[in-house]
Design a protein around this motif. Structure first.
Motif, PDB file in Angstrom:
ATOM      1  N   UNK A 168       0.846  -1.202   0.000  1.00  0.00           N
ATOM      2  CA  UNK A 168       0.000   0.000   0.000  1.00  0.00           C
ATOM      3  C   UNK A 168       0.880   1.250   0.000  1.00  0.00           C
ATOM      4  N   UNK A 169       1.845   1.282   0.889  1.00  0.00           N
ATOM      5  CA  UNK A 169       2.732   2.440   0.975  1.00  0.00           C
ATOM      6  C   UNK A 169       3.548   2.619  -0.296  1.00  0.00           C
ATOM      7  N   UNK A 170       3.951   1.506  -0.906  1.00  0.00           N
ATOM      8  CA  UNK A 170       4.749   1.585  -2.125  1.00  0.00           C
ATOM      9  C   UNK A 170       3.914   2.072  -3.314  1.00  0.00           C
ATOM     10  N   UNK A 171       2.685   1.584  -3.431  1.00  0.00           N
ATOM     11  CA  UNK A 171       1.840   1.927  -4.573  1.00  0.00           C
ATOM     12  C   UNK A 171       1.173   3.290  -4.422  1.00  0.00           C
ATOM     13  N   UNK A 172       0.735   3.590  -3.213  1.00  0.00           N
ATOM     14  CA  UNK A 172      -0.025   4.817  -2.979  1.00  0.00           C
ATOM     15  C   UNK A 172       0.595   5.569  -1.801  1.00  0.00           C
ATOM     16  N   UNK A 173       1.787   6.131  -1.990  1.00  0.00           N
ATOM     17  CA  UNK A 173       2.465   6.800  -0.864  1.00  0.00           C
ATOM     18  C   UNK A 173       1.674   7.983  -0.304  1.00  0.00           C
ATOM     19  N   UNK A 174       0.822   8.601  -1.122  1.00  0.00           N
ATOM     20  CA  UNK A 174      -0.004   9.702  -0.640  1.00  0.00           C
ATOM     21  C   UNK A 174      -1.379   9.237  -0.176  1.00  0.00           C
ATOM     22  N   UNK A 175      -1.575   7.936  -0.155  1.00  0.00           N
ATOM     23  CA  UNK A 175      -2.858   7.387   0.255  1.00  0.00           C
ATOM     24  C   UNK A 175      -3.714   7.003  -0.937  1.00  0.00           C
ATOM     25  N   UNK A 176      -4.617   6.080  -0.717  1.00  0.00           N
ATOM     26  CA  UNK A 176      -5.542   5.640  -1.756  1.00  0.00           C
ATOM     27  C   UNK A 176      -6.712   6.611  -1.805  1.00  0.00           C
ATOM     28  N   UNK A 177      -6.961   7.167  -2.980  1.00  0.00           N
ATOM     29  CA  UNK A 177      -7.998   8.182  -3.145  1.00  0.00           C
ATOM     30  C   UNK A 177      -9.379   7.532  -3.109  1.00  0.00           C
ATOM     31  N   UNK A 178     -10.269   8.080  -2.281  1.00  0.00           N
ATOM     32  CA  UNK A 178     -11.653   7.630  -2.222  1.00  0.00           C
ATOM     33  C   UNK A 178     -12.509   8.689  -2.904  1.00  0.00           C
ATOM     34  N   UNK A 179     -13.088   8.393  -4.068  1.00  0.00           N
ATOM     35  CA  UNK A 179     -13.836   9.416  -4.810  1.00  0.00           C
ATOM     36  C   UNK A 179     -15.132   9.782  -4.117  1.00  0.00           C
ATOM     37  N   UNK A 180     -15.670  10.909  -4.516  1.00  0.00           N
ATOM     38  CA  UNK A 180     -16.879  11.449  -3.902  1.00  0.00           C
ATOM     39  C   UNK A 180     -18.082  11.167  -4.808  1.00  0.00           C
ATOM     40  N   UNK A 181     -19.068  10.404  -4.342  1.00  0.00           N
ATOM     41  CA  UNK A 181     -20.243  10.118  -5.173  1.00  0.00           C
ATOM     42  C   UNK A 181     -21.361  11.134  -5.009  1.00  0.00           C
TER      43      UNK A 181
ATOM     44  N   UNK B 153     -13.466  16.952  -5.444  1.00  0.00           N
ATOM     45  CA  UNK B 153     -12.296  16.506  -4.698  1.00  0.00           C
ATOM     46  C   UNK B 153     -12.602  15.170  -4.030  1.00  0.00           C
ATOM     47  N   UNK B 154     -11.587  14.350  -3.770  1.00  0.00           N
ATOM     48  CA  UNK B 154     -11.834  13.095  -3.051  1.00  0.00           C
ATOM     49  C   UNK B 154     -12.448  13.373  -1.683  1.00  0.00           C
ATOM     50  N   UNK B 155     -13.269  12.445  -1.212  1.00  0.00           N
ATOM     51  CA  UNK B 155     -13.846  12.635   0.113  1.00  0.00           C
ATOM     52  C   UNK B 155     -12.837  12.291   1.200  1.00  0.00           C
ATOM     53  N   UNK B 156     -11.837  11.465   0.867  1.00  0.00           N
ATOM     54  CA  UNK B 156     -10.795  11.154   1.831  1.00  0.00           C
ATOM     55  C   UNK B 156      -9.675  10.383   1.132  1.00  0.00           C
ATOM     56  N   UNK B 157      -8.562  10.227   1.854  1.00  0.00           N
ATOM     57  CA  UNK B 157      -7.457   9.382   1.421  1.00  0.00           C
ATOM     58  C   UNK B 157      -7.239   8.316   2.493  1.00  0.00           C
ATOM     59  N   UNK B 158      -7.209   7.058   2.074  1.00  0.00           N
ATOM     60  CA  UNK B 158      -6.889   5.988   3.012  1.00  0.00           C
ATOM     61  C   UNK B 158      -5.375   5.797   2.977  1.00  0.00           C
ATOM     62  N   UNK B 159      -4.744   6.045   4.103  1.00  0.00           N
ATOM     63  CA  UNK B 159      -3.285   6.120   4.141  1.00  0.00           C
ATOM     64  C   UNK B 159      -2.605   4.766   4.148  1.00  0.00           C
ATOM     65  N   UNK B 160      -3.275   3.730   4.627  1.00  0.00           N
ATOM     66  CA  UNK B 160      -2.663   2.409   4.639  1.00  0.00           C
ATOM     67  C   UNK B 160      -1.479   2.310   5.576  1.00  0.00           C
ATOM     68  N   UNK B 161      -1.622   2.870   6.769  1.00  0.00           N
ATOM     69  CA  UNK B 161      -0.495   2.910   7.705  1.00  0.00           C
ATOM     70  C   UNK B 161      -0.673   2.016   8.926  1.00  0.00           C
TER      71      UNK B 161
END
Length: 713
Positions: A300-313, A353-361
């Motif tokens: 997760x950290x390697x692929x999405x270092x800024x967090x996984x984007x959660x789109x806004x519906x 804008x995304x509603x949040x970023x899942x950091x995977x930490x």
């Protein structure tokens, strides 16, 4: 009122969310239009339809008949029969102008979303439509818009049903996906935020609908905000399906194929355990840390270092009649044109804008993934697993002893039970008395340490207990859904034994009297076979005998069927996923065989993916020969120039969404492209030739400009 000729073949809308954007241009790559469905599997809407003798899909007509087909797949005990239906007369769909703004309340748009589950005894392989099927119908457009999940492809498909009218044969085609994603930036349904003032739940809208005296096909449209709220909740859940698929495919794409299979197998096991146990269930097995949590977080950290984007519906709530209060008369039919206009702030085309970023930490993010993965399975799927587990040999039970107070109700028809084991367990129940003997009852609350509270659990005399034998008495515990309740460990809490083993317990003598008694809960660790079934599936994937865990989408029945067979269920293998037949694919606009003049080339590059087809919505101003295209540009010049000019303004200053829309892949480059100036120059020249100054166009409200209506046929 009826149109003099069909219009459905000219409608190519951006799809549902109940509220859609008015698309004038969309993300463009002039090479081709994305009109193909996924090459893998079929959408749930396709699977819902029957086929005629010629193999063509049979779409029930009229619209209530289609909804009845949907309801047949659902549990009738769910609220509203599992369907949420609203009317939206002045919405944000491309179809909103199909009836003409004057007739908006006579021909409102109908939006239906599946919010209910199938019956708990639904057969294996049943359609799971909850949060996965959305259908919109506009009677005057003679078309349906459909957003429907494709379980084999792990994505939502955008489809149209054309020629949807009496006496015609409806055609199911794939929509222009690029066009759809201009608004559906989450690649899933979208809907308004509360308080859903465009819908029939809004008092001003409902009043004007009622004033027409129409019954709107007999649909249940009179309701409160609970119905649009159900649609909003469904779209929010649907939005997370893509997140679950991305983590399944890419988050578990580890260094070796076997490591990826192990990651997905562990995720599947704990997703099912969490659904069976409850949302508070922890990742219980020790090897999950090494096979799931640690490797997934590292990747997760390697692929999405800024967090996984959660789109806004969600798009902003819009009040079509904002300011019409305090006795002010509602707008006349002529004024509805202005109320139908969509300002930039409310436009679904505006970039969200995304509603949040899942950091995977931390493991909490892994648990969120597990929760989402569990939503791929229906309540009926879980009930079938429970039934299979119940038929397998059961391990020995363990007991938790309780100290209780038992009190006979003053009317002598009920016993009230209050039990505890220190601070770890609290149990409260009511037991019905029948002729002075215990019958059945309700467990009002059971709280075990580390577990969510269980409420409303049925107590029934255990099958192996004879009520005439007196106490101790054994009650079987059953949840409302029909399966067992479980502790956070996964153990099934199967039995409540009231009274000691010696049989000395007896009913309190007089009404209101309280007496101390002993009780015990029996727990059975029956989930171990499920772990074995998942391990067997993983081994089959490592050996190349199965592919459900090897990196494609998480496919519900491809995962569930082998697990059920591993638990002794006779479940046929799911059919191989097949591409939709060619008849389901929309006709793609043929490339021009003649040369495009230089001054039209910028329009070709920037607009052809969405405006080169023979459609009224969005206007196909690039369809036809050169003479027709130039005539179309002259008709549309005022609104096109206004939209292009919005690119020069900051977002907060825009009255309309610019074109290309901000979500378009090429929108950023377009601002620096010479095409912008070239397109403006041509449009200003066209306006000047008709005696209209470009400054006047830009000074007037968009809704007052000449409409962009191009001929279709």
């Amino acid at each position: 009122m009826r149109l003099s000729r069909p219009v459905s073949r000219h409608v190519l809308p951006v799809l549902l969310g109940a509220l859609f954007g008015s698309v004038f241009m969309a993300p463009a790559n002039a090479a081709e239009v994305d009109r193909a469905p996924s090459p893998h599997g079929r959408s749930l809407f396709d699977r819902l339809l029957e086929r005629g003798a010629n193999g063509a899909q049979q779409v029930p007509f009229p619209f209530p008949a289609l909804l009845q087909r949907v309801r047949a797949q659902l549990d009738g005990e769910d609220p509203n029969g599992g369907l949420a239906i609203v009317l939206i007369p002045l919405g944000r769909s491309l179809q909103r102008h199909a009836a003409g703004d004057v007739d908006a309340f006579r021909f409102p748009r109908v939006v239906a979303a599946v919010t209910g589950e199938p019956a708990s005894d639904a057969p294996a392989g049943h359609l799971y439509l909850k949060d996965r099927l959305y259908v919109a119908h506009h009677e005057r457009a003679e078309a349906l818009e459909v957003i429907s999940y494709n379980e084999d492809a792990g994505r939502f498909e955008f489809q149209l049903v054309l020629d949807y009218r009496a006496g015609a044969t409806p055609r199911v085609v794939a929509a222009n996906r690029t066009l759809c994603l201009a608004c559906h930036q989450n690649e899933a349904p979208i809907f308004s935020r509360p308080s859903w003032d465009e819908t029939s739940a809004s008092p001003p809208v409902a009043a004007r609908l009622a004033a027409t005296g129409l019954d709107y096909q007999g649909l249940p449209w009179r309701h409160g905000v609970d119905v649009p709220e159900a649609i909003d909740a469904a779209t929010a859940r649907a939005n997370r399906l893509g997140v679950a698929q991305r983590l399944w495919r890419d988050g578990c794409a580890l260094a070796t194929p076997q490591a990826g299979i192990d990651c997905r197998a562990q995720a599947l096991l704990h997703a099912l355990r969490q659904r069976l146990i409850g949302t508070g269930a922890p990742v219980a097995r020790a090897d999950a840390t090494n096979r799931l949590v640690d490797p997934l977080l590292a990747n997760w950290q390697a692929r999405w270092p800024d967090g996984l984007v959660i789109p806004d519906p969600q798009i902003p709530n819009r009040q079509p009649f904002a300011g019409i209060e305090g006795g002010i008369a509602p707008p006349s039919d002529a004024e509805l044109v202005r109320y139908a206009d969509i300002p930039a702030v409310f436009d679904p085309l505006a970039l969200r804008a995304p509603i949040e970023h899942w950091r995977g930490r931390d493991p909490g993010d892994v648990m969120r993934f597990i929760h989402l993965l569990g939503t791929l399975f229906s309540r009926a799927d879980l009930a079938r697993i429970e039934r299979a587990l119940a038929r397998m040999p059961q391990p020995a039970a363990r007991e938790i002893d309780l100290s209780c107070t038992l009190r006979r109700a003053t009317d002598a028809t009920r016993l009230d039970l209050d039990c505890a084991r220190g601070s770890e367990v609290r149990l409260q129940a009511r037991i019905r008395l029948d002729g002075g003997r215990s019958a059945d009852g309700i467990l009002d609350r059971l709280q075990l340490s580390g577990s969510s509270a269980h409420t409303g659990v049925t107590l029934a005399i255990a099958k192996d207990h004879d009520p005439a034998s007196g106490w101790p008495i054994r009650f079987a515990l059953t949840a409302r859904a029909g399966g067992p309740i479980r502790a956070s460990t996964g153990e099934a809490i199967t039995t409540l034994r009231l009274g000691g083993d010696g049989g000395s317990a007896h009913l309190p003598g007089s009404p209101g009297a309280a007496e101390a008694v002993v009780a015990a809960l029996e727990l059975v660790d029956d989930l171990e076979p499920l772990g074995h079934a998942v391990d067997a599936l993983a081994q089959a994937n490592v050996a190349g005998q199965d592919d459900a865990l090897t990196g494609g989408p998480a496919r519900r029945m491809a995962l569930l069927a082998p697990l059920l067979r591993g638990l002794g269920e006779d479940v046929p293998a799911p059919p191989a996923a097949a591409a939709p037949p060619a008849a389901l694919m929309a006709d793609v606009t043929r490339s021009r065989t003649t040369h495009w003049p230089a001054d039209l080339q910028p329009f070709l590059r920037q607009c052809s993916q969405c405006h080169a087809e023979n459609t009224a919505f969005p206007p196909g101003f690039l369809h036809g020969d050169e003479a027709q295209v130039r005539a179309n540009l002259a008709t549309c010049a005022q609104r096109m120039l206004h939209r292009l000019d919005m690119n020069r303004l900051p977002p907060a200053a825009r009255s309309k969404t610019p074109m290309p829309p901000p979500a378009a892949a090429h929108a950023g480059a377009f601002l620096q492209s010479p095409d912008l100036a070239a397109m403006r120059d041509l449009l200003e020249h066209v306006l000047q030739a008709s005696g209209v100054r470009s400054a006047d166009v830009l000074a007037h409200p968009y809704a007052t400009l000449a409409p962009c209506r191009v001929p279709t046929g």
